[in-house]
Design a protein around this motif. Structure first.
Motif, PDB file in Angstrom:
ATOM      1  N   TRP A   8       2.951  -4.661   3.307  1.00  0.00           N
ATOM      2  CA  TRP A   8       2.732  -3.338   3.886  1.00  0.00           C
ATOM      3  C   TRP A   8       1.304  -2.866   3.606  1.00  0.00           C
ATOM      4  CZ3 TRP A   8       7.154   0.787   3.035  1.00  0.00           C
ATOM      5  CH2 TRP A   8       7.257   1.581   4.167  1.00  0.00           C
ATOM      6  N   PHE A   9       0.880  -3.028   2.346  1.00  0.00           N
ATOM      7  CA  PHE A   9      -0.487  -2.650   1.985  1.00  0.00           C
ATOM      8  C   PHE A   9      -1.503  -3.418   2.823  1.00  0.00           C
ATOM      9  CE2 PHE A   9       1.117  -1.076  -2.239  1.00  0.00           C
ATOM     10  CZ  PHE A   9       0.609   0.203  -2.111  1.00  0.00           C
ATOM     11  N   GLU A  10      -1.286  -4.714   2.959  1.00  0.00           N
ATOM     12  CA  GLU A  10      -2.244  -5.530   3.702  1.00  0.00           C
ATOM     13  C   GLU A  10      -2.291  -5.116   5.167  1.00  0.00           C
ATOM     14  OE1 GLU A  10      -4.429  -7.500   2.419  1.00  0.00           O
ATOM     15  OE2 GLU A  10      -3.585  -7.058   0.432  1.00  0.00           O
ATOM     16  N   ALA A  11      -1.122  -4.804   5.733  1.00  0.00           N
ATOM     17  CA  ALA A  11      -1.094  -4.369   7.130  1.00  0.00           C
ATOM     18  C   ALA A  11      -1.854  -3.065   7.310  1.00  0.00           C
ATOM     19  CB  ALA A  11       0.354  -4.217   7.583  1.00  0.00           C
ATOM     20  N   LEU A  12      -1.709  -2.175   6.374  1.00  0.00           N
ATOM     21  CA  LEU A  12      -2.392  -0.892   6.463  1.00  0.00           C
ATOM     22  C   LEU A  12      -3.895  -1.048   6.249  1.00  0.00           C
ATOM     23  CD1 LEU A  12       0.238   1.271   4.562  1.00  0.00           C
ATOM     24  CD2 LEU A  12      -0.422   1.544   6.961  1.00  0.00           C
ATOM     25  N   ARG A  13      -4.264  -1.885   5.267  1.00  0.00           N
ATOM     26  CA  ARG A  13      -5.697  -2.062   4.984  1.00  0.00           C
ATOM     27  C   ARG A  13      -6.430  -2.650   6.188  1.00  0.00           C
ATOM     28  NH1 ARG A  13      -3.890  -4.206  -0.272  1.00  0.00           N
ATOM     29  NH2 ARG A  13      -4.197  -2.590  -1.859  1.00  0.00           N
ATOM     30  N   SER A  14      -5.758  -3.498   6.945  1.00  0.00           N
ATOM     31  CA  SER A  14      -6.413  -4.150   8.072  1.00  0.00           C
ATOM     32  C   SER A  14      -6.253  -3.393   9.386  1.00  0.00           C
ATOM     33  CB  SER A  14      -5.849  -5.570   8.237  1.00  0.00           C
ATOM     34  OG  SER A  14      -4.444  -5.525   8.502  1.00  0.00           O
ATOM     35  N   SER A  15      -5.526  -2.282   9.351  1.00  0.00           N
ATOM     36  CA  SER A  15      -5.275  -1.541  10.580  1.00  0.00           C
ATOM     37  C   SER A  15      -6.443  -0.621  10.911  1.00  0.00           C
ATOM     38  CB  SER A  15      -3.993  -0.711  10.447  1.00  0.00           C
ATOM     39  OG  SER A  15      -3.839   0.150  11.570  1.00  0.00           O
ATOM     40  N   PRO A  16      -6.856  -0.564  12.170  1.00  0.00           N
ATOM     41  CA  PRO A  16      -7.920   0.375  12.563  1.00  0.00           C
ATOM     42  C   PRO A  16      -7.477   1.830  12.490  1.00  0.00           C
ATOM     43  CG  PRO A  16      -6.968  -0.685  14.501  1.00  0.00           C
ATOM     44  CD  PRO A  16      -6.388  -1.381  13.309  1.00  0.00           C
ATOM     45  N   ALA A  17      -6.177   2.074  12.264  1.00  0.00           N
ATOM     46  CA  ALA A  17      -5.680   3.443  12.157  1.00  0.00           C
ATOM     47  C   ALA A  17      -5.785   3.995  10.745  1.00  0.00           C
ATOM     48  CB  ALA A  17      -4.220   3.499  12.608  1.00  0.00           C
ATOM     49  N   VAL A  18      -6.194   3.153   9.789  1.00  0.00           N
ATOM     50  CA  VAL A  18      -6.194   3.553   8.383  1.00  0.00           C
ATOM     51  C   VAL A  18      -7.603   3.460   7.815  1.00  0.00           C
ATOM     52  CG1 VAL A  18      -5.209   3.141   6.101  1.00  0.00           C
ATOM     53  CG2 VAL A  18      -3.838   2.707   8.150  1.00  0.00           C
ATOM     54  N   ALA A  19      -8.083   4.554   7.234  1.00  0.00           N
ATOM     55  CA  ALA A  19      -9.396   4.576   6.602  1.00  0.00           C
ATOM     56  C   ALA A  19      -9.246   4.331   5.102  1.00  0.00           C
ATOM     57  CB  ALA A  19     -10.078   5.921   6.843  1.00  0.00           C
ATOM     58  N   ASP A  20     -10.249   3.682   4.501  1.00  0.00           N
ATOM     59  CA  ASP A  20     -10.203   3.506   3.053  1.00  0.00           C
ATOM     60  C   ASP A  20     -10.794   4.749   2.394  1.00  0.00           C
ATOM     61  OD1 ASP A  20     -13.077   3.205   2.163  1.00  0.00           O
ATOM     62  OD2 ASP A  20     -13.004   1.612   3.662  1.00  0.00           O
ATOM     63  N   PRO A  21     -10.585   4.927   1.060  1.00  0.00           N
ATOM     64  CA  PRO A  21     -10.968   6.191   0.416  1.00  0.00           C
ATOM     65  C   PRO A  21     -12.467   6.454   0.375  1.00  0.00           C
ATOM     66  CG  PRO A  21     -10.234   4.579  -1.199  1.00  0.00           C
ATOM     67  CD  PRO A  21      -9.891   4.024   0.141  1.00  0.00           C
TER      68      PRO A  21
END
Length: 623
Positions: A114-127
């Motif tokens: 789940w974390f990996e999917a979110l980290r690689s998604s263009p919909a999710v920004a890193d901090p």
């Protein structure tokens, strides 16, 4: 508060459909995830599910989710025995084992994937990204909607900017003023006043009766002395009733003989926070902000625990750089209905007088001046999580605290000893006063006794007891309530904000007879207003209310319907908040096992504020 979805979302497919049918996601959660997925072309079901679950968390008061714990949290919420009869699935409605199996059978992603999917998604920004158009933000393992993440960072930025400097104060004059106005027997009050005088932002914390408003009145006198001229002061609170009570209490404290001769600040009438900020009526938004800051020298903000993230951020953004903010409240109470736990987080931030002065700017008063006896002893035991002390108070035989072992999941409210008299007595007097046109007396009768619940619906909820009390009242007074929605003697609770007529969510009132017809008497008895009832939207009949809605109010007598064992709402903060609404007598409907379970369970509300985990070179979101 968890509301399990009753209706299927016809357009839901895939994981959204699975989680909606299980009663985990509701209409709003699904539609938000569908809309964002469409706009940002998100096809990964893991990201879509994370979006929906984050929306669900916001609905329940958190500003983010932890992917490693969300599965167990959802299971616990779904198994709430007070809501089982509301679930979509019949099997899950009655059998906890089948409900658990239902949750476990859902297509939950493994946390690492789940974390990996979110980290690689263009919909999710890193901090460490700049503010952007991504709808989600992953920060220190927590997933936020971008709007909530930005708001929390802005709050941190405003507080940090206000700590960069400190007011210039004549310390000798300050010391002399503190020595004259504060008793050495309670040094914390003087400490709170010193923090307010020497910092732009401070907190006066404490439970009911600990002298918060007395401290505020005296610290304002100190500020008038060290300020050189009477400062302009705004007194504000989230609800109209709390704002009026703060104003009355502060002005009352000025009647103390030892304040005679002291310069009195220019104090405005008690304002709701919306009115302080210049809410723009039905069109939304506020007039006050960075481009048009508040002109007051001091803003005293009461009942801060009731503020949500967005309203608190708007207050901070509207403060001038030389405006002192004094926050007042009880961090042990329930947090706001909306997302956030502002006061609890601010007290955990380690707020100091300034960057150069590590003196704490948060002071929690301890000595209780107003209350003593069993209610105070029980509240102290609950706040500290001491179940043995709580059991001792409840078994002491003191009439001011009762524990009545009646299971209201299977019994009528009439089976609770004394409750029928407590309900019908004040309500009958209220109706008599309303029919006679005596609005102040009707409002006083309304606050004589209050039935408090944790849930809105279900066998332990406000809806159930509202219907029961209405039926009991119809039997006691044949014909009452037959004159339509706005009948004389109807107690009501406002559930929407209408700043154009100064009505706010949580305000209570009574329909009364006047020479001009039926009018709504709203607000405190001594400062009530009469409004045309048809002007106010979203009025609910007030025979019972949630503990959340009761914040900022106090009643002579309170009856608390404890949630059943296993309910996630059976928490220490809920019990403490309910107890401290009573000034004379409190009745808990439940048993010692429920009390012990509440004390062992602090409220679960996840936020990213005050976590202190972001690196110093992270993005700076300022006003």
């Amino acid at each position: 508060m968890t509301d399990i979805a009753r209706d299927h979302v016809i357009s839901a497919t895939g994981v959204l459909r699975d989680f909606n049918l299980a009663g985990i996601l509701d209409l709003g959660d699904v539609h938000l995830a569908q809309t964002v997925a469409r706009l940002h072309r998100i096809t990964d079901p893991r990201v879509v599910l994370a979006m929906a679950l984050t929306a669900r968390a916001v609905r329940n008061g958190s500003s983010c989710i932890d992917l490693t714990t969300i599965r167990s949290e959802v299971r616990e919420d779904l198994l709430d025995p007070a809501l089982r009869d509301l679930t979509v699935q019949d099997a899950a409605s009655h059998d906890p084992d089948e409900a658990t199996a239902l949750v476990e059978a859902l297509p939950w992603p493994e946390p690492q994937d789940w974390f990996e999917a979110l980290r690689s998604s263009p919909a999710v920004a890193d901090p460490f990204a700049e503010v952007n158009r991504c709808p989600l933000r992953l920060d220190d393992g927590l997933l936020h909607l971008e709007r909530h993440w930005v708001t929390e960072r802005r709050i941190e930025g405003f507080l940090a900017a206000r700590r960069a400097t400190s007011p210039s104060v004549d310390t000798q004059l300050l010391d002399e003023s503190l020595a004259r106005l504060f008793s050495p027997s309670d040094p914390l009050q003087a400490q709170a006043a010193r923090a307010a005088a020497t910092s732009w932002t401070s907190v006066v914390a404490g439970g009911p009766g600990t002298g918060k408003t007395t401290t505020i009145a005296r610290l304002l006198a100190v500020l008038a002395k060290v300020h050189g001229q009477p400062p302009t002061v705004a007194l504000a609170a989230p609800s109209g009733k709390a704002a009026a009570r703060l104003h009355e209490a502060v002005l009352g404290a000025w009647a103390a003989p030892d304040l005679a001769g002291w310069s009195k600040p220019r104090i405005s009438a008690g304002l709701t926070v919306h009115r302080l900020l210049g809410a723009r009526g039905r069109h939304g938004g506020f007039r006050k902000g960075p481009d048009d800051p508040l002109a007051h020298d001091v803003v005293v903000l009461d009942e801060v625990s009731m503020l949500d993230l967005f309203l608190f951020e708007r207050v901070l953004s509207a403060l001038g750089p030389r405006t002192r903010l004094v926050m007042v409240g009880d961090p042990h109470q329930l947090s706001s209905v909306e997302a956030g736990r502002v006061l609890a987080d601010v007290t955990r931030l380690g707020l100091t007088v300034s960057q150069a002065d590590p003196t704490p700017a948060v002071v929690e008063l301890q000595h209780n001046y107003r209350f003593s006896g069993a209610i105070q002893d029980l509240a102290h035991a609950v706040r500290s999580g001491d179940h043995e002390a709580a059991a001792s108070v409840l078994s002491s035989g003191d009439d001011s605290v009762q524990l009545v072992d009646v299971d209201l999941g299977h019994a009528s409210s009439t089976e609770v000893p004394g409750l029928l008299d407590d309900l019908l007595g004040p309500l009958t007097s209220m109706i008599d006063a309303a029919e006679a046109g005596d609005a102040p007396q009707a409002l006083r009768d309304l606050d004589e006794h209050r039935l408090l619940c944790a849930h809105r619906e279900g066998p332990f909820g406000v809806g159930r007891f509202t219907r029961e009390v209405a039926e009991l009242l119809r039997r006691a007074r044949p014909g009452h309530g037959h004159a339509g929605e706005h009948h004389v003697g109807r107690p009501v609770l406002a559930t929407t904000n209408q700043p154009d007529i100064n009505v706010f969510n949580g305000d209570s009132g009574v329909m009364v007879s006047t020479q001009s017809g039926v009018r709504l008497a709203l607000g405190p008895a001594d400062q009530h207003r009469l409004l045309g009832a048809s002007l106010v939207d979203g009025l609910e009949t007030l025979y019972a209310m949630t503990v959340h809605k009761s914040q900022g109010s106090q009643f002579n007598h309170v009856t608390v319907v404890l949630p059943p064992l296993g309910s996630p709402l059976l928490t220490r903060e809920l019990l403490y908040t309910a107890l401290t609404r009573a000034t004379q007598r409190v009745r808990l409907v439940g048993n010692l096992d429920q009390v012990e379970a509440a004390l062992a369970r602090p409220t679960r509300r996840l936020t990213g504020l005050a976590r202190g985990t972001r690196a110093e070179h992270g993005p700076q979101i300022s006003g």
